[in-house]
Scaffold this motif. Structure first.
Motif, PDB file in Angstrom:
ATOM      1  N   GLY A 107       0.816  -1.208   0.000  1.00  0.00           N
ATOM      2  CA  GLY A 107       0.000   0.000   0.000  1.00  0.00           C
ATOM      3  C   GLY A 107       0.849   1.256   0.000  1.00  0.00           C
ATOM      4  O   GLY A 107       0.624   2.186  -0.778  1.00  0.00           O
ATOM      5  N   ALA A 108       1.836   1.280   0.919  1.00  0.00           N
ATOM      6  CA  ALA A 108       2.728   2.435   0.978  1.00  0.00           C
ATOM      7  C   ALA A 108       3.552   2.554  -0.289  1.00  0.00           C
ATOM      8  O   ALA A 108       3.781   3.666  -0.806  1.00  0.00           O
ATOM      9  N   SER A 111       1.449   4.017  -3.053  1.00  0.00           N
ATOM     10  CA  SER A 111       1.257   5.461  -2.852  1.00  0.00           C
ATOM     11  C   SER A 111       2.495   6.245  -3.291  1.00  0.00           C
ATOM     12  O   SER A 111       2.392   7.282  -3.957  1.00  0.00           O
ATOM     13  N   LEU A 114       2.763   6.242  -7.090  1.00  0.00           N
ATOM     14  CA  LEU A 114       1.780   7.149  -7.679  1.00  0.00           C
ATOM     15  C   LEU A 114       2.265   8.588  -7.595  1.00  0.00           C
ATOM     16  O   LEU A 114       2.151   9.354  -8.558  1.00  0.00           O
ATOM     17  N   VAL A 115       2.816   8.955  -6.431  1.00  0.00           N
ATOM     18  CA  VAL A 115       3.350  10.312  -6.274  1.00  0.00           C
ATOM     19  C   VAL A 115       4.495  10.550  -7.243  1.00  0.00           C
ATOM     20  O   VAL A 115       4.611  11.616  -7.876  1.00  0.00           O
TER      21      VAL A 115
END
Length: 633
Positions: A107-108, A111, A114-115
C-alpha cells in the motif's frame, strides 16, 4: 580575404555573447515565465529520485523483514544478530526502517509510486510549456535581428556594397542568422535548466550525505578546466569555419551568375580549382572545430564515470556500516548522474555556443559597419523641382583618399536641357551621376537642385524626382507588367501599356503567349539583353521623373531598336533636365550641351557642332568611332 588562410584571431566571446543576449531583452516577460516554468520542472525532476529512494527503502525493508523473526522489535532483532556475530547485517538492519517478520508494504509502495508518476508527469508538462515559450522567444528575437539587418542594408553606403563580395554578405544575412537562431533554440532553455538542475541536485546531495556530496564535487573544478581548455582551442576554428563559408558562398554565387562567361572563356577548371581549394579550407576548419569541441563530451563522460565509481564505493561502505539506507545511496547515485549530466550537457553545447557566437559576431560586424550620412532631421523645405536646374559648385570627390578623381568641378544644367557626358573609361562620368543621386557624399563643394543643396534633402525626396536607367539592367522575379510598374506602383494597366508603347516594349510583349503577364525570373534570362534594356527604359518612362539620368541606356539594343528608343527618349526628355552618359557619340549629337571629361575634370563643353569645329578631345573621340580604316601599303 583572398585565397590565403583566414586570420584566426580570438573573437570577443564574452562581449559578443552578452550582445547576443541583449537581443532577447524585449522578451523579458516571456523569459521570466520560462524561468518560473524551469524552476517548477526542475524542482519536480529533482524530487523524483528522493521519492524513488523511499520506494527502494520500502522494498528493501520488506526483504529484510522476511528474514527476521516475527513478534520482535527491530532493537531485539539487532541484538540477536550481534549475539550471532552478524555485525554487518545488524548494522544494516539498525540503519533501516525494517519491521521484523513483515514483508513489503504494498500500500505504501503504491502510494509512493503514484506520487512519483505525478511528479514526473508534472515535470514533463512544465518542461513542455517552457520549450513552447522558448521557441516563441527565439523566433521573435531572430525576426527582429533580421529586421535590423534589413534596415541596416538600406542604410549602408554604396561604398560598402562595392567593396564586399555579394555571396559573403548573403551568407551573413542567411546562414549566420540561421545558425544564431539554431544556437539560441538549442541552448537557451537547456542552459537555464542545466544551471537550476545543478543547484537543486547539489542541495539534495548535501541533504542526503555531505560526505558523498564532497566526493561528487571533487571532479567539478577538473571538468571546468577541461572544458575551458578545449573551448579556447576550438573557438578560432569556428571563426575560420564561418569565414570560409562566406567566401565559398561568394564564389558559388559569382560562378552561377556568370556561368555563361565561364564556359565561353573555358575557365571551368579554374572555377572548379578555386571551389575545391575553398571547400577544402572550409572542410579543414570545420573538421578541426567539430573535432576539438567534440572532445568535451567524452572527456566529461570519463570524469562522470570516475565520479560514479567513487560514489558507489563510498556509498556501499556507508550502507554496510548502517550510516545510510540503500534508498539514500540509490537516490544519491541518481543525483550524481543528474549533477554530472547538466555539466556534460553544458560542455557539449560549447561547440554550438561557439559556433553561434561566431556567427553572431559576423552579423554584428555588418550591423556595426559605417552607415551613409543620415538624412537631416528635420529635412529642409520640400523641393518641388518644377524647373530642374542642377548646379555643381566646386565639387571634389575621391573614392580613395590618396587618389584624386574629381577636383573643383563646376557645371550648370539648365531646366529642360539635355546634358551629355562623354569621355574615356574612368574619366568620372558615372561618378558624377552617383554624386547627384547621393550614392556617395562629397568631399568638397556642393550640388544644388533649384538652388537647394541636395545635402539638406532626404535621399528619398531627392531620388523620387530622378529617373535612372543604367547600363546594367536589373529585373526581379515577377511579371513584365510588375517590372514596368516598379517605378510607379500606383499606375494602372493603361499607363503601363502606354509607357511600353512609347518605348517600343509593347511590340515584343505582344508576341509572348501571356503578354504582360509573362513571368520573368530574377535574372531575366527568358528575354534578350536588348529587351531587358527596353523594359528598364519603360520603367523610367512610367515613373515620369523631373530629372532623367541615362547611363549607357541603349548599350544593349540593336541599331534599329536604338533608333526607335532614341525617338522615345526624345519624347521622354522633353521638358526634363536630362543627363546622358554615352560612349556611342551618335546617340548624343542632339544634346543641348556636351561635357567631355578626362581624369575627373571637364576638358571641353559645347554643342556637337561646336566641339567638332574646335578639333579637340571630342573631335578625336568622334573621329575614332566614325573614321574609316586606312589600309597600310
Amino acid at each position: 580575404m583572398g585565397m590565403g588562410v583566414p586570420v584566426e584571431k580570438s573573437m570577443d566571446f564574452t562581449g559578443s555573447g552578452r550582445r547576443l543576449l541583449r537581443q532577447l531583452a524585449p522578451e523579458r516577460a516571456r523569459i521570466a515565465v520560462v524561468g518560473v516554468l524551469c524552476v517548477l520542472s526542475v524542482a519536480l525532476a529533482v524530487a523524483g529520485p528522493r521519492l524513488l529512494g523511499r520506494a527502494t527503502d520500502l522494498v528493501f525493508a520488506g526483504f529484510l523483514g522476511r528474514r527476521l523473526p516475527a513478534g520482535t522489535t527491530r532493537a531485539e532483532a539487532v541484538e540477536g544478530l550481534r549475539a550471532q556475530g552478524q555485525e554487518r547485517f545488524a548494522d544494516v538492519v539498525a540503519g533501516s526502517g525494517v519491521v521484523p517478520g513483515a514483508g513489503v508494504d504494498t500500500g505504501a509502495l503504491a502510494s509512493v509510486l503514484l506520487v512519483v508518476m505525478l511528479v514526473y508527469v508534472g515535470s514533463f508538462l512544465f518542461g513542455w510549456m517552457q520549450g513552447r515559450i522558448t521557441t516563441d522567444v527565439v523566433q521573435r528575437s531572430t525576426y527582429r535581428l533580421r529586421e535590423q539587418v534589413e534596415a541596416k542594408l538600406s542604410r549602408l553606403p554604396l561604398r560598402y556594397v562595392d567593396r564586399q563580395e555579394r555571396g559573403e554578405v548573403l551568407s551573413r544575412v542567411t546562414n549566420d542568422i540561421d545558425n544564431v537562431a539554431q544556437t539560441l533554440q538549442q541552448t537557451l532553455s537547456q542552459l537555464i535548466t542545466a544551471l537550476l538542475t545543478v543547484v537543486g541536485v547539489l542541495v539534495m546531495m548535501l541533504w542526503i550525505s555531505p560526505l558523498l556530496a564532497l566526493v561528487a564535487l571533487v571532479t567539478v573544478p577538473l571538468s571546468i578546466a577541461v572544458t575551458v581548455a578545449i573551448a579556447k582551442r576550438s573557438q578560432p576554428q569556428f571563426v575560420a569555419q564561418w569565414s570560409w563559408t562566406g567566401q565559398l558562398n561568394a564564389h558559388v554565387e559569382e560562378m552561377y551568375t556568370g556561368h555563361a562567361l565561364v564556359k565561353v572563356f573555358g575557365r571551368q577548371q579554374q572555377a572548379i580549382d578555386t571551389f575545391t581549394e575553398r571547400n577544402e579550407q572550409m572542410y579543414a576548419a570545420s573538421f578541426k572545430a567539430q573535432f576539438i569541441s567534440g572532445m568535451i563530451q567524452p572527456a566529461m563522460g570519463f570524469l562522470a564515470n570516475l565520479n560514479y565509481v567513487a560514489i558507489a564505493v563510498v556509498g556501499g561502505l556507508r550502507v554496510a556500516s548502517g550510516a545510510m539506507t540503500l534508498g539514500d545511496v540509490q537516490a544519491f547515485i541518481q543525483y550524481s548522474r543528474q549533477f554530472t549530466q547538466p555539466l556534460t550537457q553544458v560542455a557539449s553545447m560549447m561547440n554550438l555556443l561557439q559556433s553561434g557566437v561566431a556567427s553572431a559576431e559576423r552579423v554584428f560586424e555588418l550591423l556595426d559597419a559605417d552607415e551613409q550620412t543620415p538624412d537631416p532631421e528635420p529635412a529642409a523645405v520640400p523641393v518641388l523641382p518644377v524647373r530642374g536646374r542642377v548646379t555643381f559648385e566646386d565639387v571634389s570627390f575621391r573614392y580613395d583618399p590618396g587618389t584624386p578623381l574629381i577636383e573643383h568641378l563646376s557645371l550648370v544644367a539648365e531646366p529642360g536641357r539635355t546634358v551629355a557626358i562623354v569621355g574615356p573609361t574612368g574619366a568620372g562620368k558615372t561618378t558624377l551621376v552617383n554624386l547627384l543621386m547621393r550614392f556617395y557624399d562629397l568631399d568638397g563643394g556642393r550640388i544644388t537642385l533649384d538652388g537647394v543643396d541636395i545635402a539638406t534633402m532626404t535621399r528619398e525626396a531627392l531620388r523620387s524626382r530622378i529617373g535612372m536607367v543604367l547600363q546594367d539592367t536589373w529585373l526581379f522575379g515577377g511579371t513584365i507588367a510588375e517590372n514596368i510598374r516598379y517605378g510607379a506602383p500606383d499606375a494602372d494597366d493603361a499607363a503601363v501599356v502606354a509607357a511600353a508603347q512609347a518605348t517600343h516594349v509593347d511590340r515584343f510583349v505582344r508576341t509572348l503567349p501571356e503578354g504582360y503577364e509573362t513571368r520573368l525570373d530574377d535574372e531575366g534570362s527568358n528575354v534578350s539583353a536588348g529587351e531587358k534594356q527596353l523594359l528598364t527604359i519603360a520603367r523610367a518612362f512610367l515613373a515620369d521623373p523631373a530629372i532623367l539620368v541615362l547611363d549607357e541606356a541603349t548599350s544593349s539594343v540593336d541599331t534599329r531598336t536604338e533608333v526607335l528608343v532614341q525617338q522615345a527618349m526624345a519624347t521622354l526628355r522633353s521638358g526634363r533636365t536630362s543627363f546622358v552618359i554615352a560612349h556611342r557619340l551618335s546617340t548624343i549629337r542632339d544634346a543641348d550641351v556636351i561635357l567631355v571629361m578626362d581624369h575627373g575634370a571637364i576638358v571641353e563643353h559645347g554643342t556637337h557642332t561646336e566641339l567638332i569645329a574646335a578639333g579637340g578631345a571630342y573631335a578625336d573621340l568622334y573621329a575614332s568611332q566614325f573614321a574609316a580604316a586606312v589600309p597600310v601599303e
